[in-house]
Design an enzyme around this catalytic site. Structure first.
Site, short mmCIF file in Angstrom:
data_model
loop_
_atom_site.label_atom_id
_atom_site.label_comp_id
_atom_site.label_asym_id
_atom_site.label_seq_id
_atom_site.Cartn_x
_atom_site.Cartn_y
_atom_site.Cartn_z
N ASN A 79 -11.80 -38.18 28.65
CA ASN A 79 -12.13 -36.88 28.05
C ASN A 79 -12.18 -35.75 29.08
O ASN A 79 -12.92 -34.78 28.94
CB ASN A 79 -13.46 -36.94 27.25
CG ASN A 79 -13.66 -35.76 26.30
OD1 ASN A 79 -14.78 -35.35 26.03
ND2 ASN A 79 -12.60 -35.19 25.80
N ASP A 108 -0.78 -40.64 30.73
CA ASP A 108 -2.04 -40.36 31.42
C ASP A 108 -1.72 -39.73 32.78
O ASP A 108 -1.10 -40.38 33.63
CB ASP A 108 -2.80 -41.68 31.60
CG ASP A 108 -4.16 -41.49 32.26
OD1 ASP A 108 -4.44 -40.38 32.75
OD2 ASP A 108 -4.94 -42.46 32.26
N CYS A 142 -9.19 -39.42 24.16
CA CYS A 142 -8.47 -40.11 25.24
C CYS A 142 -9.46 -41.05 25.93
O CYS A 142 -10.48 -41.43 25.34
CB CYS A 142 -7.83 -39.12 26.20
SG CYS A 142 -8.98 -38.01 27.05
N CYS A 193 -8.86 -35.02 30.77
CA CYS A 193 -7.46 -34.61 30.98
C CYS A 193 -6.74 -34.35 29.66
O CYS A 193 -6.51 -33.20 29.27
CB CYS A 193 -6.69 -35.67 31.78
SG CYS A 193 -7.39 -35.99 33.43
N ARG A 194 -6.36 -35.43 28.95
CA ARG A 194 -5.46 -35.25 27.81
C ARG A 194 -6.11 -34.67 26.57
O ARG A 194 -5.60 -33.70 25.99
CB ARG A 194 -4.80 -36.60 27.47
CG ARG A 194 -3.87 -37.09 28.56
CD ARG A 194 -3.52 -38.55 28.39
NE ARG A 194 -4.68 -39.41 28.58
CZ ARG A 194 -4.71 -40.70 28.37
NH1 ARG A 194 -3.63 -41.31 27.93
NH2 ARG A 194 -5.81 -41.40 28.58
N SER A 195 -7.26 -35.24 26.13
CA SER A 195 -7.84 -34.71 24.88
C SER A 195 -8.40 -33.29 25.02
O SER A 195 -8.28 -32.51 24.08
CB SER A 195 -8.84 -35.69 24.25
OG SER A 195 -9.86 -36.07 25.14
P1 4NP Z 1 -7.95 -38.83 30.29
O1 4NP Z 1 -7.53 -39.23 31.78
O2 4NP Z 1 -8.25 -40.11 29.56
O3 4NP Z 1 -6.75 -38.12 29.77
O4 4NP Z 1 -9.17 -37.93 30.42
C1 4NP Z 1 -8.31 -40.03 32.62
C2 4NP Z 1 -9.47 -39.53 33.18
C3 4NP Z 1 -10.22 -40.29 34.03
C4 4NP Z 1 -9.81 -41.58 34.33
C5 4NP Z 1 -8.65 -42.10 33.75
C6 4NP Z 1 -7.90 -41.32 32.89
N1 4NP Z 1 -10.57 -42.37 35.25
O5 4NP Z 1 -10.10 -43.46 35.63
O6 4NP Z 1 -11.68 -41.95 35.65
#
Ligand code: 4NP
Length: 157
Positions: free
Chosen positions: A12, A126, A9, A14-16
């Site tokens: 790294n 997201d 993702c 939240c989703r993955s």
């Molecule tokens: P992820 O979600 O890609 O599923 O881990 C996010 C985590 C952090 C951020 C954006 C999306 N950020 O903007 O820091």
């Protein structure tokens, strides 16, 4: 030789990590830990070394998944030598991975949710700027898609 699966993702956190923890548990329950390896990474370097977001940990724990030992890392070209399946969470992540992909890569690079025929969406939403319910939805979508991927990996083995 085990089959290795990498979830990717943006951050790294939240989703993955959720998809990774869910598939990891399904693999253990199927007794296939020696045959299928899983990991996760982010396209960004924003959260390297950090555990998953507390909201990710809470939503996963509520559904019976312990993600607390995971730490964020950034995806690299070397990952294309180590993983047979690289599964992106959304089309932006996929575009970044396509740009990073060495010509020699012979594995599968695609979207995680494309492996689940009945998925309501192609991109994993997201949840970072969302609510607890958005994090819970990531767990539910991951459970269904990981089940479909596990069955596909078993068929292809
Ligand atoms: P992820 O979600 O890609 O599923 O881990 C996010 C985590 C952090 C951020 C954006 C999306 N950020 O903007 O820091």
């Amino acid at each position: 030789m085990p089959t290795n699966v990498l979830f990717v993702c943006l951050g790294n956190i939240c989703r993955s990590p959720t998809a990774c923890g869910v598939l990891e548990k399904k693999i253990a329950q199927a007794g296939l830990t020696d045959q299928i390896g899983v990991d996760s990474a982010g396209t960004s370097d924003w959260h390297i070394g950090r555990p998953p977001d507390p909201r990710t940990l809470a939503a996963a724990a509520k559904a019976g998944y312990d993600l607390s030992s995971q730490r964020a890392r950034q995806v690299s070209r070397d990952d294309f030598d180590r993983f047979d399946y690289i599964l992106a969470m959304d089309r932006k992540n996929l575009a970044e991975l396509e740009a990073l992909k060495p010509k020699r890569f012979t594995g599968h690079l695609g979207l995680f949710l494309d492996g689940w025929a009945d998925s309501p969406c192609r991109d994993m939403p997201d949840p970072y700027y969302g609510s607890a319910e958005d994090f819970a939805q990531v767990v539910r979508l991951s459970e269904a898609a990981a089940q479909a991927w596990l069955e596909a990996l078993i068929r292809r083995a």
